[in-house]
Design an enzyme around this catalytic site. Sequence first.
Site, short mmCIF file in Angstrom:
data_model
loop_
_atom_site.label_atom_id
_atom_site.label_comp_id
_atom_site.label_asym_id
_atom_site.label_seq_id
_atom_site.Cartn_x
_atom_site.Cartn_y
_atom_site.Cartn_z
N ALA A 131 0.87 -1.18 0.00
CA ALA A 131 0.00 0.00 0.00
C ALA A 131 0.91 1.23 0.00
CB ALA A 131 -0.89 -0.02 1.24
N ILE A 183 4.79 -1.18 3.12
CA ILE A 183 4.64 0.24 2.79
C ILE A 183 5.42 0.58 1.52
CG2 ILE A 183 4.87 2.60 3.62
CD1 ILE A 183 2.88 0.82 5.23
N LYS A 184 4.66 1.00 0.51
CA LYS A 184 5.29 1.35 -0.77
C LYS A 184 5.67 2.83 -0.71
CE LYS A 184 4.45 -0.15 -5.51
NZ LYS A 184 3.41 -0.51 -6.45
N ILE A 185 6.93 3.08 -0.98
CA ILE A 185 7.49 4.42 -0.82
C ILE A 185 8.24 4.82 -2.09
CG2 ILE A 185 9.30 5.69 0.47
CD1 ILE A 185 8.34 4.44 2.95
#
Length: 215
Positions: A56, A82-84
Amino acid sequence: MKIFLDTANIEDIKKANSWGIIDGVTTNPSLIAKEGKDFKEVVEEICSIVDGPISAEVISEDAEGMIKEARELVKIHKNIVIKIPMTSEGIKAVKTLTAEDIKTNVTLIFSANQALLAAKAGASYVSPFVGRLDDQGEDGMQLIEEIMQIFSMYDVATEVIVASIRSPLHAKLSAMLGADISTIPMSVLQKMFNHTQTDLGIKKFLADWEKVPKK
Ligand code: G3P
């Protein structure tokens, strides 16, 4: 090679998951927007279907904002990653989140150096975008080869997710290069099942079966 589904479409996720070959799901703000539903609700539903890493993405551009979003998102489910985005602020956020045992997927990777920096910060995954490189006349799979060479030479624990996959050929080449994961859109995954000789073969077997004497 693990296969992730690159979508936020619940019906497609349910269908592909029922085939028993899906190891995780990746989403991004564009894929979420396509569904026209609340972000948190969509992510929750995906987590209830697939038992594997679910990416996400944060939308803040500063490390502090990204970290704050990440800490909220991981409350949704234990499988949240966590997509960064690959920026200096993003990398700073990855370093902090890694220290908190929060898994990260650094996205929008277009060079081996970007992958190297993300790995140094402790990213769990990097997502190089092959299709978008091909689109601008570069060789996306060449980038995967470079990253795999560097990561294997230094025994890097960060896993490589080949993203922006546009064809079954991208998926096959990813496997041949030893990529850890391919995140594949539903349309491409469906094509991977197909071969005209398989269809013809089934047709012939069924036609011949008709000729078998039945008691
Ligand atoms: O999830 C990120 C990536 O796979 C997006 O692909 O087709 O928009 O370049 P694409």
